[in-house]
Motif scaffolding. Structure first.
Motif, PDB file in Angstrom:
ATOM      1  N   ALA A 195       3.325  10.568   3.136  1.00  0.00           N
ATOM      2  CA  ALA A 195       4.270   9.930   2.203  1.00  0.00           C
ATOM      3  C   ALA A 195       5.778  10.304   2.446  1.00  0.00           C
ATOM      4  O   ALA A 195       6.607   9.579   1.645  1.00  0.00           O
ATOM      5  N   ARG A 196       5.834  11.541   2.739  1.00  0.00           N
ATOM      6  CA  ARG A 196       7.172  11.856   3.323  1.00  0.00           C
ATOM      7  C   ARG A 196       7.961  11.840   4.328  1.00  0.00           C
ATOM      8  O   ARG A 196       8.943  12.432   4.786  1.00  0.00           O
ATOM      9  N   ASP A 252       5.119   3.759   2.417  1.00  0.00           N
ATOM     10  CA  ASP A 252       4.282   2.605   2.884  1.00  0.00           C
ATOM     11  C   ASP A 252       3.144   2.569   3.962  1.00  0.00           C
ATOM     12  O   ASP A 252       3.711   2.960   5.025  1.00  0.00           O
ATOM     13  N   PHE A 253       1.927   3.112   3.678  1.00  0.00           N
ATOM     14  CA  PHE A 253       0.817   3.375   4.436  1.00  0.00           C
ATOM     15  C   PHE A 253      -0.232   2.614   4.147  1.00  0.00           C
ATOM     16  O   PHE A 253      -1.074   2.683   3.275  1.00  0.00           O
ATOM     17  N   ASP A 254      -0.566   1.679   5.241  1.00  0.00           N
ATOM     18  CA  ASP A 254      -1.773   0.866   4.969  1.00  0.00           C
ATOM     19  C   ASP A 254      -2.973   1.504   5.761  1.00  0.00           C
ATOM     20  O   ASP A 254      -3.050   1.404   6.803  1.00  0.00           O
ATOM     21  N   GLU A 255      -3.936   2.153   4.824  1.00  0.00           N
ATOM     22  CA  GLU A 255      -4.935   3.055   5.712  1.00  0.00           C
ATOM     23  C   GLU A 255      -5.956   2.033   6.138  1.00  0.00           C
ATOM     24  O   GLU A 255      -6.541   1.125   5.445  1.00  0.00           O
ATOM     25  N   TYR A 256      -6.436   2.707   7.233  1.00  0.00           N
ATOM     26  CA  TYR A 256      -7.562   1.769   7.691  1.00  0.00           C
ATOM     27  C   TYR A 256      -9.011   2.426   7.739  1.00  0.00           C
ATOM     28  O   TYR A 256      -9.015   3.763   7.830  1.00  0.00           O
ATOM     29  N   PRO A 281       0.814  -1.179   0.230  1.00  0.00           N
ATOM     30  CA  PRO A 281       0.017   0.127  -0.101  1.00  0.00           C
ATOM     31  C   PRO A 281       0.950   1.194   0.030  1.00  0.00           C
ATOM     32  O   PRO A 281       0.750   1.982   0.992  1.00  0.00           O
ATOM     33  N   VAL A 282       1.725   1.408  -1.143  1.00  0.00           N
ATOM     34  CA  VAL A 282       2.508   2.474  -1.131  1.00  0.00           C
ATOM     35  C   VAL A 282       1.696   3.721  -1.752  1.00  0.00           C
ATOM     36  O   VAL A 282       0.949   3.709  -2.487  1.00  0.00           O
TER      37      VAL A 282
END
Length: 531
Positions: free
Chosen positions: A302-303, A309-313, A2-3
């Protein structure tokens, strides 16, 4: 994976204008920091050197591991007050012989290092951070004691310093005093209550009463060395554990003490570190010049996070609050970031669930504040916004994993509480230079008071003075703008310092490393949630 994919156009006029504005704010911040670094100024620094003494920041540099980072805390304490900016004391987290330690150093070039109400608050906050995060404490001691004209605000709360030092020792958290100069009256108890005391020959003066006081109280004649010199305390009283021939020797001995502590972190180690895919420099163009204009926190995330890489809930639910999982410098984190400012019931319930999940998995939480508070109005009151906001605040209050909070732009109303503001004990809390903090925005607050005044006049059957109202409204707006300014907020230690937005990833990484000195564990049982 999840980039995150950035949509930022660095050539956009708004981006360029935002960046220019942020750079101007950073210049203002750096100008104030230069004053802090200068201490008492060139004259007093030169006088200090002629006495064969090092300035506090040079002592710090020699104490820390070469080329290691130092996370300075509350550098703008006392800004805008009658006292010197910085509060005459230097505090922060640094690495000594591979061990992250809390450093508390008096600056004797500022009124002899005397303690004022702001330096007291700063010292107590540093000791609290050390206790909660299990950081060994190193005191660089040289202080003339209390600033006597402000004794009313000092004497009673200053006793907490000794309480904290002895509690740290009882908790098995080492405390070290390196005494370079005066440690008189109550200040003498700092080396007296630390686990380790190093006194510098011909420099340290540790006594409850100096020669004039002893003469007045007992009629006895005695000099500084007889009453509190390093040799006397090393050979006679036993207060000194280590006799240092000079300041460099004291710093060497201090490092050697830390080296032999056999210190181990209790939290899990970080995983592999991956740099973000986007340049943190671009954050300056993303953050809006006007705190009323929202920006997408995903562009900030993102920075900041590893590999962007952020796995959004729950990305489609409660969209004014972004939540998700990531890593920062190899440390797993959960992130809560305000998007469009207002917290509705959906956002509050989403946050509550997310915080519970973080506690189930022992995952630290990072709060990125940009909120105007919880939504008001008939529809929302009837929909249960109070109950839902209470759920979120309940979850934040009782969450046991480490919280680290950054105020990116605005932190107003109860949104400050729900997003783990100062009153909710984040392990560390910082702000960006353009951030605002208040019960509400200046225009809104002044407008509310105007409406109340108008209604009051009507209820009493009195004419309403429009001209007086305009003047009062303008004065209130100016007052709130001044009081909500990031410098004014940090001056009162409502956060732990203002940071350049481009350094956010580094500051979070250092903070996460520090909090992992302590056990990282979530709460398994919570209080009653009002459904």
């Amino acid at each position: 994976m999840p980039v995150l994919t950035s949509k930022v156009d660095t050539s956009d006029e708004e981006f360029v204008a935002n960046r220019a504005y942020q750079l101007e704010l950073i210049d203002q911040l750096n100008a104030e920091l230069e004053k802090v670094i200068a201490g008492g100024g060139e004259v007093y620094t030169e006088r200090h050197r002629k006495r064969g003494k090092l300035p506090v920041r040079e002592r710090l540099e020699l104490l820390l591991d070469p080329d290691s980072p130092f996370l300075e805390l509350s550098p703008l304490a006392a800004w805008g007050s009658e006292f010197a900016v910085g509060g005459s004391v230097l505090t922060g987290i640094g690495v000594v012989c591979g061990v992250e330690c809390m450093i508390i150093g008096h600056d004797p070039t500022v009124r002899g290092g005397a303690m004022n109400p702001y330096s007291l608050k700063k010292t107590l906050r540093a000791l609290e951070i050390a206790r909660v995060n299990r950081l060994p404490v190193i005191n660089l001691v040289e202080s003339g004691g209390a600033d006597l004209p402000t004794q009313l605000d000092l004497f009673v709360p200053a006793g907490r310093i000794f309480h904290e030092l002895t509690e740290l020792s009882a908790l098995g958290i080492p405390t070290i005093a390196l005494v370079f100069g005066n440690a008189t009256a109550g200040g003498a108890y700092v080396p007296g209550m630390c686990d380790y005391a190093v006194l510098v020959d011909k420099g340290a003066k540790v006594f409850l009463g100096g020669p004039p006081l002893v003469k007045m109280a007992t009629g006895e004649d005695a000099d500084d060395e007889e009453l509190g010199g390093a040799e006397m305390h090393s050979r006679v009283s036993g207060l000194s554990d280590y006799f240092a021939t000079d300041e460099l020797d004291a710093l060497r001995l201090g490092r050697n003490i830390v080296k032999r502590l056999n210190w181990r972190k209790l939290g899990p180690p970080p995983g592999p570190v991956r740099e973000p895919r986007y340049d943190p420099e671009e954050i300056l163009g993303i953050v809006s010049r006007d705190v009323k204009v929202p920006f997408d926190p995903r562009e900030i995330i993102a920075r900041v996070v590893d590999d962007s890489d952020f796995d959004e809930y729950k990305p489609l639910y409660g969209t004014s609050l972004v939540t998700g999982w990531a890593q920062i410098h190899g440390y797993p984190v959960g992130i809560l970031a305000n998007h469009r400012g207002v917290l509705f019931s959906e956002e509050a319930k989403k946050a509550s669930e997310f915080i519970l999940l973080a506690n189930q998995t022992d995952t630290p939480l990072v709060f990125l504040q940009n909120t105007t508070g919880y939504m008001v109005g008939k529809q929302y009151e009837q929909g249960g916004i109070i109950k839902d906001g209470a759920k979120m605040i309940n979850a934040v209050t009782n969450s046991a994993v480490p919280h680290i909070t950054i105020n990116m732009a605005s932190s107003f109303g109860a949104g400050n509480y729900g997003m783990s503001g100062r009153a909710y004990d984040p392990r560390l809390m910082f702000a960006w230079p353009g951030a605002k903090l208040a019960v509400m925005g200046a225009t809104q607050l002044a407008g509310v008071l105007s409406i109340v005044g108008r209604a009051s006049a009507k209820s009493q059957g009195k004419p309403f003075d429009e001209e007086a109202d305009r003047k009062r409204t303008a004065a209130i707006e100016a007052q709130i703008e001044k009081e909500s300014h990031s410098f004014a907020v940090t001056a009162r230690l409502y956060d732990d310092g203002i940071v350049d937005p481009r350094d956010t990833r580094t500051v979070l990484g250092m903070s996460l490393s520090a909090v992992h000195s302590q056990t990282v564990a979530g709460r398994r049982g919570f209080g009653v949630f009002r459904m």
